[in-house]
Structure formats: C-alpha cells, structure tokens
Write a protein that holds these residues in place. Structure first.
Motif, short mmCIF file in Angstrom:
data_model
loop_
_atom_site.label_atom_id
_atom_site.label_comp_id
_atom_site.label_asym_id
_atom_site.label_seq_id
_atom_site.Cartn_x
_atom_site.Cartn_y
_atom_site.Cartn_z
N UNK B 5 10.76 -3.30 -15.29
CA UNK B 5 12.15 -3.45 -14.88
C UNK B 5 12.39 -4.79 -14.21
N UNK B 6 11.42 -5.18 -13.35
CA UNK B 6 11.57 -6.47 -12.66
C UNK B 6 11.68 -7.57 -13.71
N UNK B 7 10.81 -7.49 -14.70
CA UNK B 7 10.82 -8.52 -15.74
C UNK B 7 12.14 -8.52 -16.50
N UNK B 8 12.63 -7.33 -16.83
CA UNK B 8 13.91 -7.23 -17.54
C UNK B 8 15.02 -7.91 -16.75
N UNK B 9 15.09 -7.55 -15.48
CA UNK B 9 16.16 -8.09 -14.65
C UNK B 9 16.01 -9.59 -14.51
N UNK B 10 14.78 -10.03 -14.26
CA UNK B 10 14.52 -11.45 -14.07
C UNK B 10 14.94 -12.24 -15.31
N UNK B 14 17.97 -15.07 -15.47
CA UNK B 14 17.69 -16.46 -15.79
C UNK B 14 18.52 -16.88 -17.01
N UNK B 15 18.52 -16.04 -18.04
CA UNK B 15 19.30 -16.39 -19.24
C UNK B 15 20.76 -16.53 -18.90
N UNK B 16 21.23 -15.66 -18.03
CA UNK B 16 22.64 -15.70 -17.62
C UNK B 16 22.97 -17.00 -16.91
#
Lengths: 329, 788
Positions: B5-10, B14-16
C-alpha cells in the motif's frame, strides 16, 4: 498492538471458513453477504498483520440456506458529542439505533445538521463515536476499522477525485488499494466502465470532467471492489435531473444484486421511490423508523413529506429554536 | 503495515506531482536556468564595475623628506601592492602644481578654499591628535580622563562635520617644521652626537580620515599601506646614512611559513557553504510539496477518499512522506549542482579580473560531493517528516504556508551556529537534530583527520532516523485527530474562550494547559537567570547565593503549577496528586532513592567526558552547597526540599496530569521526563534529570500520588548534599568504608563506590523498578478518553 483473541466455545470453531467478501484467497465476486452460511470467522491474511477478530456474538445467526436475518449494518445507541465554544457540548448523534439487512435500501431522512453525515462518517470509520456501537458486515467500526473499510463503498460530496488522473487510472488505483488481484483487476474495470457507460471518458482527466462524469467516476470507485455494504451520503446533491436519475438507477440496480445500501437524503421523491425503510432523524435523534407506508399510516398523514414536517415541527416546538447552520462536521 | 500500500500511494503521489507541469517547471527547470543567468549577470556587473577615484589631499607637501612619497603628481606606485591600487587614489597637494590633477575649475576653487581652511584649523587639529593619544593611555572611567574626553568630543564633532563636507577622503598634513626637524634627527644619528632619543620630538604629521565613512575608510586603508612602505624606505635610508645595520628595527627576523594548500583553503569555503545551502534547499524543497499533499488534499476533498480506503493511517503518512522526501532530495541536489557549476564559472571569471583571497576555488573533490549527497539523506528525511507533520496539522494551505517561516528560522539558526569554526563535532552535538548532520558534513568536507569523524557517523545517523521517526509518528497522530481532519473555519473569540476556560473546567488539566505550564516555568526561569547575571557581583557570599536559589525555585517552579491548578481545574487534589499512597509504594520510593544513588553517580562519572564543562555560575552554586558557611538546614532546604516539592508539583503534578489526559500509559511519563530534563539548562544535569524523571514519573503515575516521588527526590538530593559535608575522617568509619572509598589527592578527591555496592544496588533497583512497572495504576483511574 495485538489483542488476545477472546474465544467463546462454539461448535464449528476449528474449521476456518471463508466468509463475507474476503480477498485474496477466493473469488470476491459472489454475493457473499447473502450466502453467508458459515460462522463469521475471519481468517485474515497473515501478510496484512491485522489483529485477529473477536467472535461477535450473533443472536440471529442462521445456518443452512437462510439469507435473511443477518443484518449487515447494526447500530446500537450510537452517540457522537462535539464541543463548540459558543454552544457548549453538542450531540450530533444521540443514542441512535437501527439495523439494515442485505438487499435493502435504508434511507436516512433529515434536514441539514440532523446528524446524517456524522452517522455515515462513523460507519466509514473516519469519525469515532463517543459511545455506543456500530458494526458493518460483522466488524466493529472502532475495533476493526480496516476490515470495515475493506467491506464498504462510500460516496459523498467530500470524496472527490484527483484532478490529474484519468478516470481509468483513478478507479484502477483504488482497485489496487482495495486489494483486487492484478489478473482480475483489468476485467473488472472493463466490466464497470461498460455497465456505467463510461467508456468514452476513460482517458479524460479529472479536472476536465463535467459533474456528471465525476459522479460516475465516484460511483465506479465506490463499487470497484464489489463491497457488500454501500453508503451514499446525499448522492444526488448538486446534480441535474438526468444525472441524478442515472445515479438513482444505479443504486436500484445495486440493490437488486443483493447489496446492503444506506443513503442519506432530504429529497422526498428519492425516499418514496427507492427506500425500503426510512429513518427520520433530527437533532441527532431518530424520530421515526419503518417503511414508508407504515409511517404514513402511523402518523395519519397523506405522504412521507407531511410525516417528516410534522415530526420536525413537533420536536422543534418541544426543544426550543432550531440550531442554525450545520453542526460541524 | 503493508508495504504494498505504501508503494502504491507513493508511486501515485509522485506521478501526480510530476504531472503538474507548471510546478515541475518552477521547481526543477527554473533553478537550473536561473543560476547561470544570475551568474552571468553578476559577472557582467563586476567587469563593468569601475571604482570611483578617491581624493587624497596633502598639505605641507614641501615638508616631505626624500625619497618623496609623491612622484609626477601621484603617490609613487612603488609603495603600493599593484599599480592599479595607486591609480585609484587621486592626489592633490598644496605645491604650486599640486592642483594640476583637477581639471574641473569649480573643484579647484573648492580645493583652494579647503587649503585655506586647513591652515586655519591646523592648531586645533594638532590639539585633537594630542588629546586622543593622551586618552588612549588613561583608563576609560577615571576622573582624570573626564575633561580631556569632553574636549575631545567637542573637537571631534566639529571636525567630523567639516570633513564630511570637504572634497577630500583622506587629509595628510605635514607641519611646517617637519623637514627641518627630520633632518636634524638624521644628522644627529649619523654623528652619534648628543642624545638623540627623547629630547627632540619632531612635530607629528597628521592623517585625517573617517572610518565610519566607507569611502574615506577605503582610501585610508590604501594610503596607510603605502605610507607604511614609504616609512620603511625612509628608515632604511636613515640607517644607511648613519652607517647602522638595516636589521636594527627588526631584531628578531622571523620567517613565516604558511602551509596552506589551495585545496584546503577551498575546502574551508565549501565546508561553510554546503551545509547551510543543503539545509535551506532541503527545507524549502520539502515544504511546498508537503503542504500540497497534506493541507492541499484536505481542501480539494481527495483526502477523505483516501481515508475510507483500506490503507491504514500509517501507510498513508509513510507513502506521502516518501514522496516529499524524494522531492526534497531532488530539489536540494539539483539546486546545489546548478549553483556549483555556476559558481565555479563565475569565480573563475571574476578571479581572472583580480586576485581574490580565495585563490583558485577549485571544485570540491568527488569524495566531498559523495558525502554531501549521503548526508542530504538524513537532513531531507527530518525536514520531510517535519513538513509533513505541519502540513497534516494545518487546516488549510494558507495556514500551512505560514509555518514555513518559523521552521526556516529555527533550522537556519541551528545551521548558522554550526558554521562557527569553533563549533566542532562532539558527542553532545552529534545527537542534536539539525546540528548533528550539519556538523558531520562540515567535518567531512574539511577533511580533518584529528577527530575520528567516521565514529560519529553512527550516532548522527541513528538519532536522525529517530527524530524523523518521531516527526512521522506525530504526523500520524495529527492524521487521526478528527478536529484536524475535518473542522474548517473556527469560530474563535477571546472572550468566549476565556469564559470557557474558567467556567467549563475539568477536574484535571488538558494537554495544552500542561504545555502552557511548562512554557511558563521555562520563561520564568529564563527571566530570572538573565536578571541574575547582572547582579552576580552582589551575591558574594555563599549564603546569599543559596538563599536566592531557594527563592528562585519556589517562585519559578513551584508557584505556576499551584496557581494554574487552582485557577483552571476543579479537582486540585487530583490534579496535583495530593493523595496518600499505599505504604508499599512509599517504601519502594524510599529504598529506590538510596539504591539508585550509587548507580547514578557512577554513570555520571563515566559520562563526564562527553559533556561540556560546567559554566562558572553553576560551579559557584555547587561550591556554595558544600561550603561550611551555609547552615546545613538551609542547604538541605534549598537543594533537597525545595526542588523536591516544587519540581514534583510542576512536573509530576500539573504537567503529568495534563499529559495523562490522553489516556496512555507510557507517553505521559516519557514526555514529562523529557521536559523535566530540558528545564535544567546544563547538559550534564539534563541527562541525569531525564533519566530520574522517568523513575519519578513512574512513581507518580502508578501510585496516583506525589508523595513517593517527593520522598525519592528529597532523599536523593539530600544524600548528595550530606555527601559534600563529609570529611575524610568520616569515611574511615567501618560502616561507610564498606560502601565507598576515597580516591585521588586532597583537592581532586572524589568518592568512588566499591564494585560490590554497585552490583548490589543494581540488582535491588532493577527488581524494584520491575515491580513498579508491572504494578497497576492503582488509585489513578484512567480518564475516559473523551473528545480529545
């Protein structure tokens, strides 16, 4: 922190059945809430490292083919108190109790500031109640918030969409957050986009969408993980007639799939057309609870709107002038 | 916590951020373009910069002895470092052709008038010079200096206003008889006739300038340098004429050898620039993305969508933290790279124009650059965590922006402190938040081999991680608070708030009331201490010192919690824990006071070398504690009883009760111990106090009463006071000899504990502490958490 599992002696204790929508081990698609024939044991995925559940005692547990009688939403004496500098301690919710069955649309009807949003936010575990209990899909909102969130879909005016993500990316992101395995994610997205007729806006950025499109994306996000419980907070607020109708149709469709739906509104038409049962709420208290015909007959009024106004007026007269403005939040 | 989940959010965040083209441009591309532009602009300005010519006026130029200072209407360039320096000074003399340099007739007229003025004021100018020389010899506030000082002031004011309007930046006046007297002295020296020394004092030339006026000051410096050289040449001539050795004025000719390497000089410069820049860039690079990810998302309404997903609060905070850290790091490093390249080119361009004291500012070696990148990591982590916490705490983007300035001020203050050359990496500094990494970077860039720098890397990194972790934990806490997540505009009115405070009192204080109490105590202490500094001379007797200390303790530490408890709470007894505890805990406290004592003293002894030495005021106080002139009861009262009562009331009474409002078990104890440590200004005492604060906090929290802690504190301090009164004779007694022995000579004698004592005390203390920790919170029923 782990709490120790308080076990009560129960017959089928040593076999761990899968139950209400649990990924990742089995197909998450089934109408899980309806066909829950097993004990509500949840063997949580050890890699998630969430504490084990307690067995919640159920009086209305039915074995065999029965799908009735297991309320997906159970609220008992739910209270939420706020402190305002000017007005002192305020009860946003005052000992509210009700149940919602699967395959039912339950309406929370009330004016602004009645406590509807507070109640629904407590269900979504974003707020914590001051006292009382609420359990969604068998999980307590205070003690097992993460499981609750995995099993609900929540939509309100405050759950917005990202400006710089396309519709597809947005729903895909939340699909992943909800734990849908990769091989099932793309087919599921395709299915949802088709059903909601969103194929034309797959690659439109959030900032460039109209209100109707944004609402569709929100709905897609809400149902992407096929939760058994759906919570809608004023789903048609600020929408034009056509979009509002489309939203209501979607909700009706979801009911036919056996979902347990609770929505809050102050629009009578919605209540009449959609809701199986309705609770009239004002100043944090439930003033009436039942089906629309029941309430109309009980209070001897021509329709639900008159019932509503009568109850509101009675309460206001007995407790003094109404509170101005919405009680935050 | 699931890393997926942390990776997903991160990744999403960043892409955003990267999709926000405009922000990306401002953050990444603009600096890369801006620095070179600035550099080019600056180079342009310095190249086209030409300094204005300053005017030096010499009156009495005919009195200048040979070889003359003047050549071809200019000051002789041979006396200057470089011919260009001489070019910058325009010379005007009262010789017949002295005004030839001035072409402008208006200026010539002014100068002629100026010469007449000087002739008029010459006597008074001489008098001013004499008085100033006189005053230098006298002590400043002596009675003889009064009237000359007054006269000097009047004369100086008169001349200052006249000189500032004159066309000269520097005025040199050679008196009328100067040349004649000069030649008399030279002749007498040559003939070795008569007494050359003392009898004839040749009239002194005067050089008038105004060091407060920058133009005059610059001209003066150049002229003075030339005059020095010219004087040396004259002296050489005189000695040669007299047949005396040229080494006469310089009996000890020392050859100065400078080992400085150009790269080391450059390293000194980089070691100051890089840490400061790194800190600023990290903070600004972290802050704006953090605000956007925290408060900004709340405003845009996408925060709640994230909150209702299965991701836990910790996962969300972590994902956002990693995003902010990536941006902070990239901003810092991009800016530094751009600045570095620009700086190098700029300096080489300017350096070619004139010789700079920096020499060849070579690019720092690769090794240094690697250190910079490596140490950017802990700094970035800390600032990202702090910025994110503030962003979560802020209720809107606008509010969040205002937090940048205090954050920047504090961090810059700490960094500036580090840049001071005398501030070095030592164990104490290496564990402080920003100073640790900054000093480590400075030491690494200096390449100094004296201090084992690599050894410090470990505590610095560990503590930095610790602080980042703390900040993240605080961010998660803020994230859980409903009133931070949801309340929009507050209706805040001072009158209502005060009424709420005073009327709707709770039985025990709230968290913020405890914080205010602490701040009040700290402020009062600070005020008291600074006012004491002034009157330190009056506290000449130990007795007075001790009495003042007693009053100070009662007033600054004891009074605030009492008043606040009376004013702000309804149940003073429960707030200040004024109940009687069970006999068990009381006895436990008493025994612990004695069993922990040797351990504490031993620990302090071992750690002594890590801490800076005691300031003189503290040492004075400690001596006063043990001095014979202070009666024992007074000493005990000041150093044992008063601290026990006052500090317990404050830290374990009011403040602990306030902290316990949150309903947690360990956090209030730890925080109150830390605050207790902080309030003692001296580092060594801080450490000691923090550790003891935990024991005291445990005693108070588990027993629900102040008394065990009070007893502990009193006995602990009391035995130390009594120990200072011991004489060597007392230690000979068999009983005491078992436990302690005296080592060292008379003056440096200190008590050392027998190993047996230490082991025994260690075991007893551990057992008692374990028992204390495991005991229930007794009569202190946990507060219902309530709407915190």
């Amino acid at each position: 922190m782990y709490r120790f599992w308080k076990q009560e002696p129960f017959p089928h204790q040593d076999s761990f059945f899968q139950t209400a929508s649990g990924f990742p081990n089995r197909d998450w698609r089934g109408n899980t809430s309806c066909s829950a024939k097993s004990v509500h044991f949840v063997r949580t995925d050890p890699s998630r490292r969430v504490s084990p559940t307690e067995i919640v005692e159920r009086e209305s547990l039915v074995f065999g083919n029965g799908s009735v009688g297991i309320p997906m939403i159970q609220v008992e004496n739910l209270t939420k108190q706020f402190h305002d500098l000017k007005m002192g301690p305020l009860f946003a919710l005052d000992h509210v109790s009700f149940d919602v069955q699967p395959g039912e649309i339950f309406g929370l009807l009330g004016p602004n500031g009645a406590g509807k949003t507070t109640c629904l936010r407590i269900f979504s575990t974003v707020l914590k109640p001051t006292s009382g209990r609420a359990s969604i899909a068998g999980y307590d909102v205070v003690k097992q918030p993460e499981q609750v969130r995995s099993h609900i879909g929540f939509m309100s005016n405050n759950t917005g969409i990202y400006d710089r993500m396309t519709a597809w990316e947005m729903v895909e992101y939340y699909g992943r957050l909800y734990g849908i395995p990769e091989d099932q994610l793309q087919p599921r997205l395709n299915e949802i986009f088709q059903t909601l007729q969103m194929d034309s806006i797959r690659d439109v950025l959030g900032s460039k969408m109209s209100t109707g499109m944004k609402q569709k994306v929100s709905i897609a996000r809400t149902i992407v993980h096929d939760p058994p419980v759906l919570i809608f907070d004023e789903p048609t607020a600020g929408l034009d007639v056509l979009v509002a109708r489309a939203v209501l149709e979607t909700i009706a469709d979801l009911k036919s799939k056996g979902k347990c739906i609770i929505l809050s509104t102050h629009i009578m038409r919605e209540v009449e057309k959609l809701c199986d049962r309705v609770a009239i709420i004002h100043r944090g208290k439930i003033l009436a609870l039942g089906t629309v015909p029941e309430l109309v007959e009980q209070h001897q009024q021509p329709d639900i709107e008159e019932v509503f106004f009568k109850l509101i007026r009675d309460l206001d007269q007995s407790s003094g002038p109404p509170l101005t403005g919405a009680v935050s939040p | 916590m699931s890393w997926k989940n942390v990776q997903l959010i991160f990744l999403r965040e960043v892409r955003d951020q990267l999709r926000d083209r405009r922000t990306l441009f401002m953050v990444a591309v603009l600096p890369l373009l801006l620095y070179p532009l600035l550099g080019v602009g600056m180079v342009q300005m310095t190249v086209t910069f030409s300094e204005q010519v300053r005017r030096v006026v010499i009156v009495g130029a005919d009195q200048i002895p040979a070889p003359s200072l003047i050549q071809n209407h200019r000051l002789d360039p041979v006396y200057f470092d470089s011919p260009e320096a001489a070019e910058k000074l325009k010379l005007v003399t009262d010789l017949p052709d002295g005004l030839d340099n001035e072409t402008d007739p208006a200026v010539r007229k002014k100068l002629e008038a100026f010469f007449a003025d000087v002739a008029q004021r010459e006597k008074r100018l001489e008098r001013l010079g004499n008085i100033q020389r006189q005053l230098v010899k006298l002590p400043p506030s002596s009675p003889e200096a009064e009237s000359p000082a007054e006269e000097e002031r009047i004369l100086r004011e008169e001349f200052e206003s006249w000189f500032s309007k004159s066309p000269a930046q520097v005025l040199i006046v050679f008196p009328k008889d100067f040349l004649k007297q000069y030649e008399i002295v030279s002749r007498k020296l040559k003939e070795r006739s008569g007494e050359v020394s003392g009898t004839i004092i040749p009239p002194r030339p005067i050089l008038l300038h105004n060091s407060a006026n920058e133009k005059s000051e610059m001209a003066y410096r150049r002229v003075q340098h030339a005059l020095q050289n010219w004087e040396d040449v004259l002296l050489g001539e005189r000695l040669r004429d007299a047949g005396l050795p040229l080494s006469l004025p310089n009996p000890v000719p020392i050859t100065k050898i400078d080992l400085a390497e150009a790269t080391q000089l450059a390293a000194n410069v980089w070691s100051k620039i890089f840490p400061a820049l790194l800190v600023i860039m990290s903070v600004t690079g972290a802050f704006y993305p953090a605000i956007d990810l925290g408060a900004g998302e709340k405003e845009r309404g996408t925060m709640e969508t994230l909150l209702i997903s299965p991701a836990s609060r910790t996962e969300i905070v972590f994902g956002k933290f990693l995003t902010v850290m990536v941006f902070s790091l990239s901003t810092a490093l991009l800016n530094l790279v751009s600045m570095g390249f620009t700086g190098k080119h700029m300096l080489s361009a300017i350096g070619a124009a004139r010789s700079s004291p920096l020499g060849d500012l070579s690019f720092p070696p690769l090794e240094s650059l690697i250190w910079v990148v490596l140490l950017a990591l802990p700094l970035s982590a800390l600032f990202s965590a702090l910025s994110l916490s503030l962003a979560m705490f802020a209720r809107s983007s606008k509010e969040g922006q205002y937090y940048l300035t205090p954050l920047l001020l504090v961090t810059m203050g700490l960094t500036m402190f580090c840049l001071n050359p005398s501030v070095e990496l030592n164990p104490y500094y290496s564990v402080l938040p920003v100073t640790g990494p900054a000093l480590l970077l400075k030491a690494l860039l200096l390449g100094s081999t004296e201090t084992p720098v690599a050894l410090y890397a470990i505590p610095v990194l560990i503590t930095s991680c610790g602080y980042s972790g703390l900040a993240l934990w605080w961010a998660t806490e803020q994230f859980q608070r409903e009133d931070v997540l949801f309340r929009e505009a507050e209706r805040f009115e001072i009158g209502l708030w005060i009424r709420h405070l005073l009327r709707e009192k709770e039985p025990t204080p709230s968290f913020s009331e405890a914080a205010v109490c602490f701040v009040l105590v700290a402020l009062l202490q600070f005020l008291f201490l600074t006012s004491m500094q002034g009157s330190l001379e009056q506290l000449n007797s130990p007795q007075k010192l001790v009495t003042v200390q007693l009053i100070y303790l009662i007033a600054t530490v004891g009074a605030p919690p009492l008043f606040m408890a009376l004013l702000l709470t309804t149940n003073v007894r429960r707030t200040l824990k004024l109940t009687f505890p069970s006999w068990n805990i009381l006895a436990l406290g008493l025994v612990l006071a004695f069993s922990l004592q040797p351990l504490a003293l031993e620990l302090m002894g071992r750690l002594d070398r890590f801490f800076p030495p005691l300031p003189p005021g503290a040492r004075q106080l400690l001596e006063a504690m043990g001095s014979g002139s202070v009666p024992l009861w007074l000493s005990l009262a000041t150093f044992a009883l008063a601290p026990a009562v006052c500090e317990e009331l404050a830290f374990r009474g009011f403040i602990l009760s306030g902290l316990q409002h949150s309903g947690r078990r360990w956090l209030p104890i730890v925080i109150s111990a830390l605050l207790f440590g902080v309030i003692h200004m001296i580092p060594k005492q801080q450490f000691n106090a923090a550790l003891l604060g935990i024991v005291l906090g445990l005693l108070a929290a588990r027993s629900g009463s102040l008394l065990p802690g009070l007893l502990f504190h009193f006995c602990f301090n009391g035995t130390q006071v009594l120990a200072t009164r011991l004489t060597p004779a007392d230690l000979e007694t068999p009983f005491l000899g078992w436990f302690v022995k005296l080592t060292g000579e008379d003056d440096a004698a200190h008590l050392q504990f027998q190993p047996l004592t230490l082991i025994l005390c260690g075991v007893i203390s551990a057992a008692l502490l374990w028992k204390l920790i495991r005991s229930d919170s007794g009569s202190n029923a946990p507060e219902s958490a309530g709407p915190t």
